[in-house]
Design a protein around this motif. Structure first.
Motif, PDB file in Angstrom:
ATOM      1  N   GLU A   1       1.042  -0.968   0.264  1.00  0.00           N
ATOM      2  CA  GLU A   1       0.055   0.444   0.009  1.00  0.00           C
ATOM      3  C   GLU A   1       1.101   1.295  -0.246  1.00  0.00           C
ATOM      4  O   GLU A   1       0.504   2.333  -0.519  1.00  0.00           O
ATOM      5  N   MET A   2       2.228   0.995   0.804  1.00  0.00           N
ATOM      6  CA  MET A   2       3.169   2.551   0.629  1.00  0.00           C
ATOM      7  C   MET A   2       4.391   3.111  -0.448  1.00  0.00           C
ATOM      8  O   MET A   2       3.879   3.133  -1.632  1.00  0.00           O
ATOM      9  N   ALA A   3       4.002   1.748  -1.535  1.00  0.00           N
ATOM     10  CA  ALA A   3       4.344   1.406  -2.747  1.00  0.00           C
ATOM     11  C   ALA A   3       3.408   1.707  -3.575  1.00  0.00           C
ATOM     12  O   ALA A   3       3.751   2.806  -4.766  1.00  0.00           O
ATOM     13  N   VAL A   4       2.019   1.809  -3.550  1.00  0.00           N
ATOM     14  CA  VAL A   4       0.919   2.649  -4.261  1.00  0.00           C
ATOM     15  C   VAL A   4       1.563   4.312  -4.379  1.00  0.00           C
ATOM     16  O   VAL A   4       1.436   4.858  -5.345  1.00  0.00           O
ATOM     17  N   LEU A   5       2.094   4.971  -3.565  1.00  0.00           N
ATOM     18  CA  LEU A   5       1.887   6.293  -2.676  1.00  0.00           C
ATOM     19  C   LEU A   5       3.044   6.344  -3.897  1.00  0.00           C
ATOM     20  O   LEU A   5       3.373   8.132  -4.931  1.00  0.00           O
ATOM     21  N   SER A   6       4.157   5.593  -4.220  1.00  0.00           N
ATOM     22  CA  SER A   6       5.695   5.976  -4.985  1.00  0.00           C
ATOM     23  C   SER A   6       5.298   5.395  -6.466  1.00  0.00           C
ATOM     24  O   SER A   6       5.910   6.861  -7.438  1.00  0.00           O
ATOM     25  N   LYS A   7       4.300   5.306  -6.545  1.00  0.00           N
ATOM     26  CA  LYS A   7       3.929   4.761  -7.901  1.00  0.00           C
ATOM     27  C   LYS A   7       3.053   6.358  -9.050  1.00  0.00           C
ATOM     28  O   LYS A   7       2.393   5.950  -9.752  1.00  0.00           O
ATOM     29  N   LEU A   8       2.188   5.759  -7.648  1.00  0.00           N
ATOM     30  CA  LEU A   8       1.406   7.333  -7.745  1.00  0.00           C
ATOM     31  C   LEU A   8       1.726   8.214  -7.824  1.00  0.00           C
ATOM     32  O   LEU A   8       1.708   9.548  -9.480  1.00  0.00           O
ATOM     33  N   LEU A   9       3.157   9.481  -7.826  1.00  0.00           N
ATOM     34  CA  LEU A   9       3.919  10.325  -7.708  1.00  0.00           C
ATOM     35  C   LEU A   9       4.320  10.051  -9.125  1.00  0.00           C
ATOM     36  O   LEU A   9       4.463  10.783  -9.798  1.00  0.00           O
TER      37      LEU A   9
ATOM     38  N   ASP B   1      -4.074  21.504 -14.059  1.00  0.00           N
ATOM     39  CA  ASP B   1      -3.193  21.990 -12.643  1.00  0.00           C
ATOM     40  C   ASP B   1      -2.709  20.721 -11.971  1.00  0.00           C
ATOM     41  O   ASP B   1      -3.491  20.449 -11.078  1.00  0.00           O
ATOM     42  N   LEU B   2      -1.424  20.035 -11.929  1.00  0.00           N
ATOM     43  CA  LEU B   2      -1.346  18.965 -10.732  1.00  0.00           C
ATOM     44  C   LEU B   2      -0.639  19.489  -9.653  1.00  0.00           C
ATOM     45  O   LEU B   2      -0.032  18.306  -9.281  1.00  0.00           O
ATOM     46  N   LYS B   3      -0.236  20.559 -10.031  1.00  0.00           N
ATOM     47  CA  LYS B   3       0.874  21.018  -9.027  1.00  0.00           C
ATOM     48  C   LYS B   3       0.525  20.371  -6.896  1.00  0.00           C
ATOM     49  O   LYS B   3       1.993  20.064  -6.849  1.00  0.00           O
ATOM     50  N   PRO B   4      -0.523  21.067  -6.719  1.00  0.00           N
ATOM     51  CA  PRO B   4      -0.592  20.651  -5.265  1.00  0.00           C
ATOM     52  C   PRO B   4      -0.857  19.313  -5.096  1.00  0.00           C
ATOM     53  O   PRO B   4      -0.897  18.665  -4.130  1.00  0.00           O
ATOM     54  N   VAL B   5      -1.102  18.257  -6.358  1.00  0.00           N
ATOM     55  CA  VAL B   5      -1.030  17.231  -6.027  1.00  0.00           C
ATOM     56  C   VAL B   5       0.066  16.293  -5.880  1.00  0.00           C
ATOM     57  O   VAL B   5       0.527  15.820  -4.606  1.00  0.00           O
ATOM     58  N   LYS B   6       0.990  17.040  -6.335  1.00  0.00           N
ATOM     59  CA  LYS B   6       2.410  16.649  -6.606  1.00  0.00           C
ATOM     60  C   LYS B   6       3.194  17.140  -4.954  1.00  0.00           C
ATOM     61  O   LYS B   6       3.626  16.415  -4.663  1.00  0.00           O
ATOM     62  N   LEU B   7       3.325  18.130  -4.552  1.00  0.00           N
ATOM     63  CA  LEU B   7       3.752  18.675  -4.011  1.00  0.00           C
ATOM     64  C   LEU B   7       2.660  18.024  -2.565  1.00  0.00           C
ATOM     65  O   LEU B   7       3.683  17.581  -1.536  1.00  0.00           O
ATOM     66  N   LEU B   8       1.836  17.366  -2.211  1.00  0.00           N
ATOM     67  CA  LEU B   8       1.473  16.714  -1.568  1.00  0.00           C
ATOM     68  C   LEU B   8       1.078  15.688  -1.057  1.00  0.00           C
ATOM     69  O   LEU B   8       1.919  15.024  -0.284  1.00  0.00           O
ATOM     70  N   LEU B   9       2.050  14.506  -2.670  1.00  0.00           N
ATOM     71  CA  LEU B   9       2.516  13.685  -2.106  1.00  0.00           C
ATOM     72  C   LEU B   9       4.254  13.112  -2.441  1.00  0.00           C
ATOM     73  O   LEU B   9       4.591  12.612  -0.938  1.00  0.00           O
ATOM     74  N   LEU B  10       4.406  14.439  -2.450  1.00  0.00           N
ATOM     75  CA  LEU B  10       6.100  14.251  -2.163  1.00  0.00           C
ATOM     76  C   LEU B  10       5.856  14.389  -0.644  1.00  0.00           C
ATOM     77  O   LEU B  10       6.867  13.773   0.234  1.00  0.00           O
ATOM     78  N   ARG B  11       5.335  15.312   0.038  1.00  0.00           N
ATOM     79  CA  ARG B  11       5.264  15.600   1.482  1.00  0.00           C
ATOM     80  C   ARG B  11       4.852  14.278   2.592  1.00  0.00           C
ATOM     81  O   ARG B  11       5.220  14.039   3.473  1.00  0.00           O
ATOM     82  N   VAL B  12       4.043  13.590   1.964  1.00  0.00           N
ATOM     83  CA  VAL B  12       2.942  12.457   2.328  1.00  0.00           C
ATOM     84  C   VAL B  12       4.736  11.305   2.512  1.00  0.00           C
ATOM     85  O   VAL B  12       5.001  10.935   3.630  1.00  0.00           O
ATOM     86  N   LEU B  13       4.725  10.845   1.163  1.00  0.00           N
ATOM     87  CA  LEU B  13       6.073  10.397   1.502  1.00  0.00           C
ATOM     88  C   LEU B  13       7.575  10.638   2.390  1.00  0.00           C
ATOM     89  O   LEU B  13       7.822   9.640   2.491  1.00  0.00           O
ATOM     90  N   ILE B  14       7.810  12.223   2.215  1.00  0.00           N
ATOM     91  CA  ILE B  14       8.763  12.437   2.964  1.00  0.00           C
ATOM     92  C   ILE B  14       8.340  11.878   4.923  1.00  0.00           C
ATOM     93  O   ILE B  14       9.826  11.247   5.385  1.00  0.00           O
ATOM     94  N   ASN B  15       6.894  12.044   4.985  1.00  0.00           N
ATOM     95  CA  ASN B  15       6.484  11.940   6.030  1.00  0.00           C
ATOM     96  C   ASN B  15       6.800  10.356   6.743  1.00  0.00           C
ATOM     97  O   ASN B  15       7.659  10.203   8.108  1.00  0.00           O
ATOM     98  N   ILE B  16       6.806   9.157   5.527  1.00  0.00           N
ATOM     99  CA  ILE B  16       6.942   7.775   5.887  1.00  0.00           C
ATOM    100  C   ILE B  16       8.437   7.409   5.550  1.00  0.00           C
ATOM    101  O   ILE B  16       8.257   6.344   5.926  1.00  0.00           O
ATOM    102  N   THR B  17       9.132   8.175   4.944  1.00  0.00           N
ATOM    103  CA  THR B  17      10.964   7.699   4.989  1.00  0.00           C
ATOM    104  C   THR B  17      10.866   8.019   5.752  1.00  0.00           C
ATOM    105  O   THR B  17      12.555   7.758   5.948  1.00  0.00           O
ATOM    106  N   ASN B  18      11.043   9.183   6.202  1.00  0.00           N
ATOM    107  CA  ASN B  18      11.817   9.618   7.859  1.00  0.00           C
ATOM    108  C   ASN B  18      11.494   9.145   8.774  1.00  0.00           C
ATOM    109  O   ASN B  18      11.644   8.601   9.576  1.00  0.00           O
ATOM    110  N   GLN B  19      13.651   8.249   8.601  1.00  0.00           N
ATOM    111  CA  GLN B  19      13.820   7.657   9.768  1.00  0.00           C
ATOM    112  C   GLN B  19      13.099   6.499  10.241  1.00  0.00           C
ATOM    113  O   GLN B  19      13.320   5.653  11.185  1.00  0.00           O
ATOM    114  N   HIS B  20      12.611   6.041   8.704  1.00  0.00           N
ATOM    115  CA  HIS B  20      12.242   4.759   8.495  1.00  0.00           C
ATOM    116  C   HIS B  20      12.839   4.135   7.189  1.00  0.00           C
ATOM    117  O   HIS B  20      12.578   3.422   6.194  1.00  0.00           O
ATOM    118  N   PRO B  21      13.709   2.907   7.509  1.00  0.00           N
ATOM    119  CA  PRO B  21      14.767   2.258   6.877  1.00  0.00           C
ATOM    120  C   PRO B  21      13.727   1.900   6.063  1.00  0.00           C
ATOM    121  O   PRO B  21      13.713   1.049   4.629  1.00  0.00           O
TER     122      PRO B  21
END
Length: 600
Positions: A392-400, A413-433
């Motif tokens: 399910e987390m891989a769905v987010l990276s594929k969606l980006l 205009d898909l700019k808001p969607v791309k910024l939101l996706l990047l923030r989600v991915l940054i939050n779930i990857t921070n300090q999580h190998p």
């Protein structure tokens, strides 16, 4: 001739007043102290008359009889005055005794002057006692409740309030109790219509009737009623600036009702035509007006189809953002809702082209689930990575990757969607190998590298203010995600040196030894290093911030020996001193900015 003794009349004439005499003969005076409170033993013997003194007792005895006889009337008068003052009993009241009964309580002069003195005071009943007897009834009268006549404004306000309460109770008769399902639906439509009035809306919320509406939400199963309650929830959340409504909703299991609505993606009018709901034509027309009002209330959705799913997503988004903005750190969304959001996004991640459904109904169905996940995981509060699986987390990276490819072929205009996706991915990857390994693949690294290269090229030219600010944010977020992957995933660092991935990022048809991904990043570093030294404008300083994060990314990739050796071969003088110097300069600048912000 022998002298005879003076007669009794002659003796009395000695005390008679003679106008021809040089000095008048003094009569005994009435003393003020004798009038006010003299003793009962008779007149004082030590009179102040000039004919008698304390040193001549014989003279006093000789004239005692004549004085007593002549002043008997005066003595009677004095005694009668004494008795009228003292009551004929008890010791004599003197000034000193009267002073001993001085009142200690602070009584105003006006109250003391108004005290009636019908009964004479006695030594056993001092003045203070008599005064208190007259003051006490006045205090008691002040404590008695007084029936005040209300003015016309108070009467009108009370009448308006009573009429308002009666109207609200009439509405609740249709919503609560033993009303039929049709009456309840119409009751919610009528309530939503009445809440359009700002005055009625304010009174309704001020008297906490909104809490009465939003109760037992988990027991509601009718799709029309849950649709109406979802709108009312949005309305109350939008108008209430306090956490009262938010806390009330969470304690009354609103998430259970919203979870049922997530699976209903048909328009509400299509649902109303279902025969199982048994809605009349008139009720359907009322629902159509209600639907139009909701679309006007939510212009940002830009949806032609207003389904319970869209309304539930908007409600969840407002609820979680209101919760996070007020410092809430709890994981208020259950796992079922988080997985339901991923299920909505999963079909879009497989699309190679921009979906037609998003063209017709807007991007709300794509943007709202991502916005909810971003708000839930913001600040590291929600442990999204532990609630959903790796697939399910891989769905987010594929969606980006998919959204980045869509932007090439669509004008939406898909700019808001791309910024939101990047923030989600940054939050779930921070300090999580583990999460970094789960979402890392060649397509994601290629996508991120492409974004970095394109945004650096845009920032090198002339852009409008809004476009430049977006490019800086977009570039920094992309670099931040790349830094997380390079720091915690060996798999991501290996992809950075993959020639195939580098060729795809460089848009070349065949890979070669000079087209590694790391080479593209090094070329950007070398081309912008000299520009950062000569930066003299705000626009160039924005680019310098992004360049600083690029140097941190390259320094992070140097963890692996083969990547570090690869960099040495590409950098001037065959060493990484140039890169290390840029990293140290960015760190010093970052610390200086932190000190200025913190005031230290």
């Amino acid at each position: 001739m022998e002298e005879t003794a003076p007669s009794y009349s002659q003796q009395l004439s000695l005390f008679a007043y003679d106008e021809s005499s040089p000095e008048p003969i003094a009569r005994p005076r009435k003393r003020l102290i004798d009038v006010l409170g003299g003793g009962q033993d008779g007149p004082r013997k030590n009179s102040c008359s000039p004919f008698f003194s304390d040193g001549d007792p014989e003279g006093l005895e000789d004239g005692a009889v004549s004085l007593n006889q002549e002043t008997s009337l005066n003595e009677a008068t004095i005694l009668s005055l004494q008795r009228s003052t003292t009551g004929g009993r008890g010791p004599r009241i003197t000034y000193a005794r009267e002073r001993s009964y001085r009142m200690n309580d602070a009584t105003s002069l006006e109250d003391m002057l108004n005290i009636p003195m019908d009964t004479p005071l006695t030594p056993h009943e001092p003045a203070r006692k008599k005064i208190e007897e007259h003051i006490q009834p006045m205090e008691v009268e002040e404590e008695k409740p007084r029936t005040q006549i209300k003015n016309i404004h108070e009467l009108r306000a009370a009448g308006e309030y009573n009429r308002f309460v009666d109207d609200v109770e009439d509405l609740f008769l249709d919503i609560e109790g033993g009303a039929t399902i049709g009456q309840k639906r119409n009751g919610y439509f009528e309530l939503a219509n009445r809440l359009k009035d700002k005055t009625f809306n304010h009174k309704f919320r001020t008297n906490c009737f909104d809490e009465r509406v939003l109760t037992k939400l988990d027991t509601q199963t009718d799709p029309i009623i849950t649709f109406s309650l979802s709108y009312l929830t949005l309305l109350f959340l939008d108008l209430d600036s306090t956490p009262r409504t938010m806390i009330h909703l969470l304690t009354h299991s609103i998430t259970t009702m919203l979870l049922r609505m997530l699976s209903s993606n048909k328009d509400i009018l299509s649902i109303a035509r279902d025969r199982s709901l048994n809605m009349s034509k008139l009720s359907q027309a009322t629902l159509g007006d209600f639907r139009g009002h909701i679309l006007h209330f939510l212009p940002e959705t830009k949806a032609r189809t207003l389904s319970p799913q869209i309304l539930a997503l908007k409600t969840i988004d407002n609820l979680i953002r209101a919760f996070r903005s007020r410092g809430g750190e709890e994981e208020v969304l259950p796992k079922s809702i988080l997985r339901g959001l991923i299920e909505i996004l999963a079909p879009f991640a497989e699309k190679k082209e921009f979906p037609k459904s998003l063209k017709l109904n807007g991007i709300a169905l794509l943007e709202l689930p991502i916005s909810i996940l971003e708000a839930y995981a913001s600040g590291g509060y929600g442990s999204l990575e532990t609630k959903i699986s790796s697939e399910e987390m891989a769905v987010l990276s594929k969606l980006l990757v998919a959204v980045t490819d869509w932007q090439i072929t669509t004008d939406v205009d898909l700019k808001p969607v791309k910024l939101l996706l990047l923030r989600v991915l940054i939050n779930i990857t921070n300090q999580h190998p583990t999460t970094c390994d789960a979402i890392t693949d060649a397509s994601l690294i290629v996508c991120l590298t492409t974004i970095i290269k394109e945004q650096f090229q845009l920032l090198s030219g002339k852009l409008e203010e809004q476009q430049r600010l977006f490019s800086v944010d977009y570039l920094i977020l992309t670099l931040g995600l790349m830094m997380n992957l390079a720091d915690f995933s060996e798999k991501a660092r290996a992809v950075a040196e993959d020639a195939v991935a580098a060729a795809a990022a460089a848009k070349s048809e065949s890979p070669n030894s000079d087209s590694f991904t790391i080479d593209i990043l090094l070329q950007l570093f070398l081309s912008h290093h000299s520009r950062t030294i000569d930066a003299a404008s705000i626009e160039e300083s924005h680019t310098n911030v992004a360049f600083g994060y690029l140097t941190i990314l390259l320094g992070t990739l140097c963890q692996d020996d083969h990547i570090r050796y690869h960099m040495r071969a590409k950098l001037p003088n065959g060493g990484i001193k140039l890169l290390l110097g840029a990293v140290e300069e960015f760190i010093r600048h970052h610390r200086r900015v932190d000190r200025e912000i913190m005031g230290g």
